[in-house]
Design an enzyme around this catalytic site. Structure first.
Site: not given
Length: 412
Positions: A207, A277, A287, A321, A335
């Site tokens: 991310n 997640d 690969k 966070f 949360k």
């Protein structure tokens, strides 16, 4: 905010020009400021500038007959409530780390019983040099010394990297709040950065997290007196001085490292990392070759590090966070309740100029029965404010009443 007597030491480096602004900001906050310039600093800035800004005579020499007729260096050492060295050159850091007292500033540092904050400023190669890092480690082990920074970014020489002095406003905020020992004696574990979940030997899922907020929190917690363990995903940031960094790659790595760190003793756990997640259910040994127009990956859910730590019988004060793009308050408070957190720090990462990969951020902090908005501000400034708030709230316990001194920005 208690007024302090600040002894500002300025050493030789181009960042010395910023120290004049630091004096102005400290005076604006009500502090008394006296300035000591090294010989190198005088090549960049003049005593008259600092005398005009501080309203006090500026000292430059240990062997000044007039000043030393009354043992002036000892008087200065006793006068200070806080010593701040900004900028601190590689040369000064080496001399301080090794206990030298060969000029007025190092002699003051040896003679004072006040806390000493050192704000490094140098070329990125000088900062990364093994000898400089050895000296930094020596200072990090000194309970009297705290390192503030360095920052990273473009440098006067044209290089880019770690070694920039923290901006004057950041340093002033640390003097005003982040460096007052509010976490002295506490052990703080912080997660930061992204995780990487491998698809095959050359590809992975990740991310946009840069780790800047978590690293800023680690530096601020260390400046506030805590012993800090920083569990970091893959980032391109210099390790905060005085902070133990434990690098990890995947979400499972982060869970294991967090468990070990909490087992070793943890008063406050701050989960600033952006943990993936999901991960690929199977990792290819070779690969994966491009052979079709479409490719499907089967994903499985990753373990939740924060929820796992918060569910422990010996759970520390847990701060999470929430990076959201819509309905920030609703998703963040949900949360917090669902994961049984003491506090959650939420931000809207859809807003331009804050959040991921930015040097700035703006957040709203929620806890049972209250909230507070902070920023927008530089992440180092915001981190100092967050550490102050976390220290206040954690001292009340998970469900304690709000402190009597809480800001008028607080909302029921």
């Amino acid at each position: 905010m208690a007024q302090k007597r600040i002894l500002l030491g300025v050493t030789g480096g181009i960042a010395a020009y910023k120290s004049a602004e630091l004096v102005r900001l400290l005076k604006k906050s009500g502090h008394a400021v006296r300035v000591v310039l090294t010989r190198g600093a005088e090549a960049f800035v003049t005593p008259l500038t600092f005398q005009a800004l501080s309203g006090e005579p500026v000292r430059t020499s240990l062997l000044d007959p007039e000043a030393e007729s009354g043992m002036g260096h000892i008087e200065l050492a006793k006068w200070a409530d806080q010593v701040v060295i900004a900028p601190a050159s590689a040369d000064f850091i080496a001399r301080l780390a090794n206990g030298l007292a060969d000029d007025l500033l190092t002699t003051l540092c040896c003679a004072t019983e006040a806390p000493i904050a050192v704000a490094p400023a140098m070329n990125q190669a000088m900062w990364r040099n093994t000898r400089t890092q050895r000296n930094v480690r020596l200072l990090a082990e000194d309970p009297q010394v705290t390192l503030w920074g360095p920052d990273q970014g473009e440098q006067a020489c044209g290089d880019t990297g770690p070694g920039r002095m923290l901006e004057p406003q950041v340093l002033a905020d640390l003097v005003n709040g982040g460096g007052d020992g509010v976490l002295t004696g506490k052990r703080v574990v912080i997660t930061a950065g992204p995780t990487r979940e491998p698809i095959d030997p050359v590809r992975y899922i990740t991310n946009h997290s840069s780790g800047k907020m978590g690293y800023a929190l680690a530096a601020a917690a260390r400046a506030a007196g805590a012993r800090v363990v920083l569990i970091s995903g893959p980032v391109s940031l210099a390790a905060p001085a005085g902070v133990e960094v434990r690098p990890v790659t995947t979400a499972e790595d982060m869970l294991a490292a967090a468990g070990r760190a909490v087992d070793e003793g943890c008063d406050i756990f701050i989960a600033a990392a952006a943990v993936a997640d999901y991960r690929p259910g199977a990792v290819a040994e070779q690969k994966i070759k491009k052979s079709a127009d479409d490719m499907t990956l089967a994903l499985v859910r990753n373990p939740d590090t924060l929820a796992t730590v918060a569910a422990r019988e010996d759970a520390p004060y847990c701060v999470g966070f929430a990076a959201e793009t819509t309905e920030v308050a609703r998703y963040a408070t949900d949360k917090m309740v669902r994961k049984k957190l003491a506090m959650i720090i939420a931000n809207d990462v859809s807003q331009p100029g804050i959040g991921f990969n930015s040097d700035n951020n703006a957040v709203t902090v929620f806890w049972p029965g209250g909230q507070r908005s902070l920023g927008p501000a530089a992440k180092q400034v915001l981190a100092a404010d967050l550490v102050q708030l976390i220290a206040e709230r954690s001292s009340q316990g998970r469900d304690g009443a709000a402190p009597a001194t809480q800001s008028n920005k607080d909302q029921p």
